[in-house]
Design a protein around this motif. Structure first.
Motif, PDB file in Angstrom:
ATOM      1  N   CYS A 149     -58.246  58.526  -5.226  1.00  0.00           N
ATOM      2  CA  CYS A 149     -57.770  57.744  -6.381  1.00  0.00           C
ATOM      3  C   CYS A 149     -57.106  56.452  -5.910  1.00  0.00           C
ATOM      4  O   CYS A 149     -57.264  55.403  -6.552  1.00  0.00           O
ATOM      5  N   SER A 150     -56.395  56.492  -4.770  1.00  0.00           N
ATOM      6  CA  SER A 150     -55.804  55.258  -4.224  1.00  0.00           C
ATOM      7  C   SER A 150     -56.895  54.313  -3.741  1.00  0.00           C
ATOM      8  O   SER A 150     -56.798  53.095  -3.903  1.00  0.00           O
ATOM      9  N   MET A 151     -57.938  54.878  -3.122  1.00  0.00           N
ATOM     10  CA  MET A 151     -59.064  54.027  -2.695  1.00  0.00           C
ATOM     11  C   MET A 151     -59.651  53.300  -3.892  1.00  0.00           C
ATOM     12  O   MET A 151     -59.954  52.120  -3.835  1.00  0.00           O
ATOM     13  N   GLU A 152     -59.796  54.038  -4.992  1.00  0.00           N
ATOM     14  CA  GLU A 152     -60.371  53.422  -6.202  1.00  0.00           C
ATOM     15  C   GLU A 152     -59.511  52.238  -6.642  1.00  0.00           C
ATOM     16  O   GLU A 152     -60.031  51.171  -6.972  1.00  0.00           O
ATOM     17  N   GLN A 153     -58.192  52.435  -6.607  1.00  0.00           N
ATOM     18  CA  GLN A 153     -57.309  51.345  -7.030  1.00  0.00           C
ATOM     19  C   GLN A 153     -57.504  50.123  -6.137  1.00  0.00           C
ATOM     20  O   GLN A 153     -57.542  49.001  -6.619  1.00  0.00           O
ATOM     21  N   GLN A 154     -57.633  50.349  -4.824  1.00  0.00           N
ATOM     22  CA  GLN A 154     -57.795  49.217  -3.904  1.00  0.00           C
ATOM     23  C   GLN A 154     -59.169  48.557  -4.043  1.00  0.00           C
ATOM     24  O   GLN A 154     -59.286  47.343  -4.088  1.00  0.00           O
ATOM     25  N   ILE A 155     -60.207  49.381  -4.111  1.00  0.00           N
ATOM     26  CA  ILE A 155     -61.575  48.845  -4.039  1.00  0.00           C
ATOM     27  C   ILE A 155     -62.029  48.269  -5.377  1.00  0.00           C
ATOM     28  O   ILE A 155     -62.632  47.201  -5.449  1.00  0.00           O
ATOM     29  N   VAL A 156     -61.723  49.018  -6.445  1.00  0.00           N
ATOM     30  CA  VAL A 156     -62.177  48.576  -7.772  1.00  0.00           C
ATOM     31  C   VAL A 156     -61.127  47.670  -8.414  1.00  0.00           C
ATOM     32  O   VAL A 156     -61.428  46.873  -9.288  1.00  0.00           O
ATOM     33  N   GLY A 157     -59.892  47.821  -7.942  1.00  0.00           N
ATOM     34  CA  GLY A 157     -58.824  46.981  -8.473  1.00  0.00           C
ATOM     35  C   GLY A 157     -58.314  47.485  -9.790  1.00  0.00           C
ATOM     36  O   GLY A 157     -57.686  46.744 -10.537  1.00  0.00           O
ATOM     37  N   SER A 158     -58.587  48.757 -10.110  1.00  0.00           N
ATOM     38  CA  SER A 158     -58.107  49.271 -11.393  1.00  0.00           C
ATOM     39  C   SER A 158     -56.616  49.575 -11.288  1.00  0.00           C
ATOM     40  O   SER A 158     -56.141  50.060 -10.270  1.00  0.00           O
ATOM     41  N   VAL A 159     -55.905  49.243 -12.334  1.00  0.00           N
ATOM     42  CA  VAL A 159     -54.469  49.517 -12.330  1.00  0.00           C
ATOM     43  C   VAL A 159     -54.207  50.553 -13.415  1.00  0.00           C
ATOM     44  O   VAL A 159     -54.731  50.453 -14.511  1.00  0.00           O
ATOM     45  N   SER A 160     -53.460  51.582 -13.075  1.00  0.00           N
ATOM     46  CA  SER A 160     -53.102  52.543 -14.121  1.00  0.00           C
ATOM     47  C   SER A 160     -51.642  52.907 -13.948  1.00  0.00           C
ATOM     48  O   SER A 160     -51.066  52.704 -12.878  1.00  0.00           O
ATOM     49  N   SER A 161     -51.072  53.479 -15.000  1.00  0.00           N
ATOM     50  CA  SER A 161     -49.672  53.898 -14.895  1.00  0.00           C
ATOM     51  C   SER A 161     -49.612  55.034 -13.885  1.00  0.00           C
ATOM     52  O   SER A 161     -50.614  55.697 -13.610  1.00  0.00           O
ATOM     53  N   GLN A 162     -48.407  55.263 -13.387  1.00  0.00           N
ATOM     54  CA  GLN A 162     -48.183  56.345 -12.424  1.00  0.00           C
ATOM     55  C   GLN A 162     -48.661  57.676 -13.012  1.00  0.00           C
ATOM     56  O   GLN A 162     -49.312  58.474 -12.332  1.00  0.00           O
ATOM     57  N   SER A 163     -48.390  57.875 -14.307  1.00  0.00           N
ATOM     58  CA  SER A 163     -48.739  59.156 -14.916  1.00  0.00           C
ATOM     59  C   SER A 163     -50.260  59.283 -15.089  1.00  0.00           C
ATOM     60  O   SER A 163     -50.832  60.350 -14.832  1.00  0.00           O
ATOM     61  N   PHE A 165     -52.466  57.854 -13.196  1.00  0.00           N
ATOM     62  CA  PHE A 165     -52.974  58.018 -11.825  1.00  0.00           C
ATOM     63  C   PHE A 165     -52.889  59.500 -11.423  1.00  0.00           C
ATOM     64  O   PHE A 165     -53.836  60.086 -10.904  1.00  0.00           O
ATOM     65  N   LYS A 166     -51.742  60.117 -11.728  1.00  0.00           N
ATOM     66  CA  LYS A 166     -51.545  61.521 -11.355  1.00  0.00           C
ATOM     67  C   LYS A 166     -52.484  62.442 -12.151  1.00  0.00           C
ATOM     68  O   LYS A 166     -52.967  63.437 -11.628  1.00  0.00           O
ATOM     69  N   SER A 183     -50.557  70.615  -7.700  1.00  0.00           N
ATOM     70  CA  SER A 183     -49.764  70.066  -6.586  1.00  0.00           C
ATOM     71  C   SER A 183     -49.484  68.571  -6.697  1.00  0.00           C
ATOM     72  O   SER A 183     -48.717  68.041  -5.911  1.00  0.00           O
ATOM     73  N   VAL A 184     -50.115  67.877  -7.639  1.00  0.00           N
ATOM     74  CA  VAL A 184     -49.885  66.424  -7.719  1.00  0.00           C
ATOM     75  C   VAL A 184     -48.534  66.117  -8.379  1.00  0.00           C
ATOM     76  O   VAL A 184     -48.086  64.978  -8.368  1.00  0.00           O
ATOM     77  N   TRP A 185     -47.903  67.144  -8.977  1.00  0.00           N
ATOM     78  CA  TRP A 185     -46.625  66.926  -9.674  1.00  0.00           C
ATOM     79  C   TRP A 185     -45.466  67.482  -8.861  1.00  0.00           C
ATOM     80  O   TRP A 185     -45.648  68.404  -8.066  1.00  0.00           O
ATOM     81  N   ASP A 186     -44.285  66.942  -9.113  1.00  0.00           N
ATOM     82  CA  ASP A 186     -43.084  67.531  -8.513  1.00  0.00           C
ATOM     83  C   ASP A 186     -42.641  68.710  -9.392  1.00  0.00           C
ATOM     84  O   ASP A 186     -43.117  68.886 -10.512  1.00  0.00           O
ATOM     85  N   ASN A 187     -41.757  69.515  -8.865  1.00  0.00           N
ATOM     86  CA  ASN A 187     -41.184  70.655  -9.604  1.00  0.00           C
ATOM     87  C   ASN A 187     -42.262  71.527 -10.285  1.00  0.00           C
ATOM     88  O   ASN A 187     -43.275  71.816  -9.682  1.00  0.00           O
ATOM     89  N   ASP A 202     -57.058  72.303 -19.980  1.00  0.00           N
ATOM     90  CA  ASP A 202     -57.823  73.100 -19.015  1.00  0.00           C
ATOM     91  C   ASP A 202     -58.361  72.226 -17.877  1.00  0.00           C
ATOM     92  O   ASP A 202     -58.758  72.737 -16.841  1.00  0.00           O
ATOM     93  N   GLU A 203     -58.384  70.915 -18.102  1.00  0.00           N
ATOM     94  CA  GLU A 203     -58.993  70.021 -17.097  1.00  0.00           C
ATOM     95  C   GLU A 203     -58.000  69.478 -16.072  1.00  0.00           C
ATOM     96  O   GLU A 203     -58.400  69.078 -14.989  1.00  0.00           O
ATOM     97  N   ILE A 204     -56.738  69.410 -16.464  1.00  0.00           N
ATOM     98  CA  ILE A 204     -55.719  68.871 -15.551  1.00  0.00           C
ATOM     99  C   ILE A 204     -54.437  69.699 -15.667  1.00  0.00           C
ATOM    100  O   ILE A 204     -54.240  70.394 -16.660  1.00  0.00           O
ATOM    101  N   ALA A 205     -53.594  69.587 -14.646  1.00  0.00           N
ATOM    102  CA  ALA A 205     -52.251  70.180 -14.756  1.00  0.00           C
ATOM    103  C   ALA A 205     -51.309  69.110 -15.292  1.00  0.00           C
ATOM    104  O   ALA A 205     -51.545  67.912 -15.107  1.00  0.00           O
TER     105      ALA A 205
END
Ligand code: DP6
Length: 375
Positions: A149-163, A165-166, A183-187, A202-205
């Motif tokens: 997902c970080s590669m996508e941000q760098q290569i495609v230049g897409s910007v998304s909110s932190q949430s 992105f997660k 595991s992508v979330w804290d606590n 069902d698709e994401i935590a």
């Protein structure tokens, strides 16, 4: 009007975004890296209904010290038959892992079409001993998904909110390993649609959408390593045992009800009910495994000795310890942080005798993944 398929909402959204973003890459080479934690489920995911979709919602917390660190150096290639990869685990090549990652990258390619023009040099390491029996698929697949997902941000230049992105990382991690989605979330995090958690899916935590009672704000997890050998059954084969399991439907109902009760406990701070639920989930998981076709017994005599000791300590010493188990013999000893000093002493004097070579990991609830490289 046709109702939206609840299993395709994020799928459709990410696919549409990929189609919009399939232009020329903004960067030809770069490097990304994430350190991502393992997690421990309090309400367990056991059984799949569909394409990496769990049959019941699950709830876990991310650990602090048990992590995978993954870095990817990427390079553009005019040949669009990729992604091609070199994979190194703790500096050595690992052909079996490399094959698994290659398969995974091809699976997520429709969401990240730019990947077909890139060569990836992936290096990964765990902060916990390789053969400690700790589930590494949650940490490793979440670290990898975050990197992509970080590669996508760098290569495609897409910007998304932190949430956002997660959420995307959680979706991609799930396709690699169900528990990795959490595991992508804290606590605390919940994976799977449930009416008691707003915007659960069902698709994401998702993280818990309310303030957890301070009783649970800093839980410790002392991982007692009873067995550090390879798993008897892989988690995928384990989940498959639920397909024809005579108790499957009842299990999914009980899990739903336990999840509802667990969410209530976390909100109102009822520790005694928490203990009952956590231990019952752990024992039910192993009850299901034992009563599956093949009759697998994954716990060891030492696991039972530890469980008995934990219950004895709780009753006789008044220290609110409880246990949970993964699909293996190791015991996760859970307790509020304020009892750390006493529990450490008990572990060292009374429990390490049951651990393989005295191994245990003094872990606890963590602050989620950390970006380690972005250039
Ligand atoms: C017992 O997430 O490892 O730890 O989706 O096939 O990779 P796959 O399974 P995995 O299963 C984890 C099972 C568990 C319970 C849990 O973490 O919820």
């Amino acid at each position: 009007m046709k109702e939206a398929d609840p299993h395709r909402f994020y799928h459709d959204r990410f696919l549409k975004k990929a189609q919009r973003n399939s232009g020329k890459p903004r960067l030809m080479h770069g490097k990304v890296g994430w350190s991502s934690p393992s997690n421990i489920a309090l309400v367990k995911y056991w059984g799949k209904c569909g394409d990496q979709i769990a049959c019941n919602p699950s709830l876990s917390f991310s650990l602090d010290l048990s992590r995978t660190k993954t870095e990817i150096e990427y390079e553009y290639s005019s040949n669009d038959s990729g992604p091609s990869i070199d994979f190194f685990f703790e500096k050595d090549s690992k052909p079996d892992f490399e094959q698994r990652i290659s398969k995974y990258l091809n699976r997520i390619l429709p969401y990240f079409p730019f990947l077909k023009n890139f060569h990836l040099r992936i290096s990964s390491e765990n902060t916990f001993p390789h053969s400690s029996g700790i589930a590494s698929s949650a940490s490793s697949m979440s670290a990898l998904a975050l990197c992509i997902c970080s590669m996508e941000q760098q290569i495609v230049g897409s910007v998304s909110s932190q949430s956002d992105f997660k959420k995307k990382a959680s979706f991609m991690a799930r396709l690699g390993s169900g528990s990795a989605s959490r595991s992508v979330w804290d606590n605390f995090a919940v994976w799977g649609r449930t009416e008691v958690v707003f915007r659960s899916s069902d698709e994401i935590a998702v993280p818990l959408p309310f303030k957890v009672s301070p009783v649970f704000s800093n839980l410790k997890d002392s991982v007692l390593i009873v067995d550090d050998g390879p798993k008897i059954i892989s988690s995928s084969s384990g989940h498959a045992l639920m397909n024809d399991h005579p108790f499957a439907e009842t299990r999914y109902q009980v899990a739903r009800s336990n999840l509802n009760s667990m969410v209530r406990c976390l909100e109102n701070g009822s520790y005694d009910e928490f203990v009952e639920l956590v231990e019952s989930e752990a024992l039910m998981l192993h009850g299901l495994i034992v009563s599956s076709e093949g009759g697998y017994i994954l716990i060891k005599p030492e696991t039972l000795e530890i469980i008995e000791k934990i219950r004895w300590i709780r009753t006789n010493k008044g220290i609110p310890v409880c246990f949970t188990l993964d699909a293996g013999a190791n015991v996760h000893l859970l307790y509020p942080e304020k009892h750390s000093r006493k529990v450490r002493k008990i572990v060292e004097t009374e429990l390490t005798d049951y651990c393989k070579n005295g191994q245990w990991i003094d872990d606890g609830m963590g602050s989620g993944p950390r970006e380690i490289t972005n250039r």
